[in-house]
Design a protein around this motif. Structure first.
Motif, PDB file in Angstrom:
ATOM      1  N   PRO A 104      54.922 -30.419  -6.452  1.00 37.03           N
ATOM      2  CA  PRO A 104      55.834 -31.524  -6.797  1.00 37.03           C
ATOM      3  C   PRO A 104      55.686 -32.728  -5.872  1.00 37.03           C
ATOM      4  N   GLN A 105      55.531 -32.502  -4.567  1.00 39.02           N
ATOM      5  CA  GLN A 105      55.432 -33.595  -3.604  1.00 39.02           C
ATOM      6  C   GLN A 105      54.027 -33.611  -3.009  1.00 39.02           C
ATOM      7  N   LEU A 106      53.113 -34.284  -3.691  1.00 34.82           N
ATOM      8  CA  LEU A 106      51.718 -34.327  -3.242  1.00 34.82           C
ATOM      9  C   LEU A 106      51.545 -35.107  -1.952  1.00 34.82           C
ATOM     10  N   GLY A 107      52.289 -36.172  -1.824  1.00 33.88           N
ATOM     11  CA  GLY A 107      52.101 -37.061  -0.677  1.00 33.88           C
ATOM     12  C   GLY A 107      51.119 -38.177  -0.965  1.00 33.88           C
ATOM     13  N   TYR A 108      50.663 -38.283  -2.195  1.00 33.45           N
ATOM     14  CA  TYR A 108      49.755 -39.364  -2.582  1.00 33.45           C
ATOM     15  C   TYR A 108      49.715 -39.438  -4.105  1.00 33.45           C
ATOM     16  N   ASP A 109      49.147 -40.508  -4.616  1.00 33.93           N
ATOM     17  CA  ASP A 109      48.986 -40.698  -6.056  1.00 33.93           C
ATOM     18  C   ASP A 109      47.520 -40.397  -6.399  1.00 33.93           C
ATOM     19  N   PRO A 110      47.253 -39.309  -7.135  1.00 35.52           N
ATOM     20  CA  PRO A 110      45.855 -38.928  -7.384  1.00 35.52           C
ATOM     21  C   PRO A 110      45.066 -39.958  -8.176  1.00 35.52           C
ATOM     22  N   ALA A 111      45.731 -40.720  -9.018  1.00 33.37           N
ATOM     23  CA  ALA A 111      45.032 -41.723  -9.818  1.00 33.37           C
ATOM     24  C   ALA A 111      44.834 -43.033  -9.079  1.00 33.37           C
ATOM     25  N   ARG A 112      45.601 -43.234  -7.997  1.00 35.54           N
ATOM     26  CA  ARG A 112      45.554 -44.518  -7.290  1.00 35.54           C
ATOM     27  C   ARG A 112      44.865 -44.439  -5.940  1.00 35.54           C
TER      28      ARG A 112
END
Length: 323
Positions: A104-112
């Motif tokens: 839920p809380q990746l710590g980053y935006d995978p697409a950005r």
């Protein structure tokens, strides 16, 4: 002589581009390749092979830094928190496209926040059955799944061994019970003992003795064509299974978004130099891993984006969560 020429040819264009000033910060200090898994595993081995060859191509050390934990997400966070200067690079793998659906809380935006540099490998996924299950081929496995269902041993929730089962049986309309183990080794032990009926796993050398002893049967590889690592095992394509049921894991190099284009080009050229070396290819093939080169970062980026959509959708639709 051929190795030298190959490396020089692969790097000449990128290293001559305007914007790469070797007197500046990059690459006058060692590069850091962040790997999200512990030393000794397949990911670590491939990363160290790639780091050595990329370092030779770039004429600069590439140091592997293992940051295991959270299914590789700790390493990815370290990458996106570092400056986008090419001094910190990441070891990309299937975790980059499955973690966004699982954590839920990746710590980053995978697409950005991530940009792919170059693919290094493809890792075939094999479907196996315990001899005690009575399943002798993939057609029988499909029939069993469409009837009473099957038990699948996995290396844990959200691992490729779990998601491979979800992929196949959702595609063909079958059902299964996942039995979760603390890693691939105990899951494979359970398969050999007949405690579970089937398992999905990357092709690995430790599987061969169990197959030779008749304790495990290889049913198929989850791709269109056969793999060099298991030439005697049928592919899903041969069995007439749909593309939606197929998968291959993969590995490569990525960087933080915003890395200058000239540096991205040089790093990509270094991945090509590594993958094209006969020594690198031989080491991978001994592990039943297929070397793969990306014609450009854009090609690898397209694969990443496609896989990100595919796996986040599957995880969401299957309701898979990691506790």
């Amino acid at each position: 002589m051929m190795t030298t020429i190959t490396r020089r040819t692969a790097l000449a264009a990128a290293l001559a581009m305007p914007g790469i000033a070797r007197a500046q910060a990059w690459p006058d200090r060692p590069l850091r390749l962040v790997v999200g898994f512990a030393p000794g595993g397949t990911a670590d081995l491939v990363a160290r092979l790639a780091a050595a060859e990329m370092g030779r191509a770039l004429r600069q050390n590439v140091v592997v830094e293992n940051r295991p934990g959270a299914s590789g997400n700790i390493a990815t966070q370290a990458l996106v928190q570092a400056p986008a200067d090419g001094l910190t690079i990441g070891f990309a793998g299937l975790q980059l496209v499955t973690n966004p659906g699982l954590i839920p809380q990746l710590g980053y935006d995978p697409a950005r926040d991530l940009v792919m540099v170059g693919q290094l490998t493809a890792l075939p996924v094999v479907v196996m059955a315990s001899a005690r299950s009575g399943i002798t081929n993939i057609e029988e496995a499909v029939a069993r799944a469409r009837g009473p269902g099957v038990t699948i041993g996995t290396a844990g929730v959200g691992t490729s061994s779990h998601l491979g089962a979800e992929l196949l049986f959702r595609a063909i309309g079958g059902k299964f019970e996942a039995v979760q183990y603390r890693g691939g080794a105990p899951a494979f032990q359970a398969l050999m003992a007949g405690d579970t009926e089937m398992m999905f796993d990357l092709v690995a050398s430790y599987q061969a003795p169990a197959v030779a002893e008749g304790r495990v049967r290889m049913l198929g590889v989850m791709q269109q064509d056969r793999t060099q690592g298991l030439p005697e095992v049928r592919s899903f394509g041969e069995a007439g299974l749909p593309p939606a049921a197929m998968m291959r894991s993969w590995q490569g190099i990525c960087v933080k978004a915003g890395t200058p284009p000239a540096i991205l080009a040089a790093l990509h050229a270094a991945t090509l130099a590594a993958v094209r070396l006969p020594e690198f290819q031989a080491r991978l093939k001994a592990l039943a891993i297929e070397p793969v080169e990306s014609p450009s970062p854009t090609v690898f980026e397209a694969l990443y984006r496609e896989e990100l959509t595919r796996w986040t959708t599957l995880i969401r639709e299957a309701g898979i969560t990691v506790q």
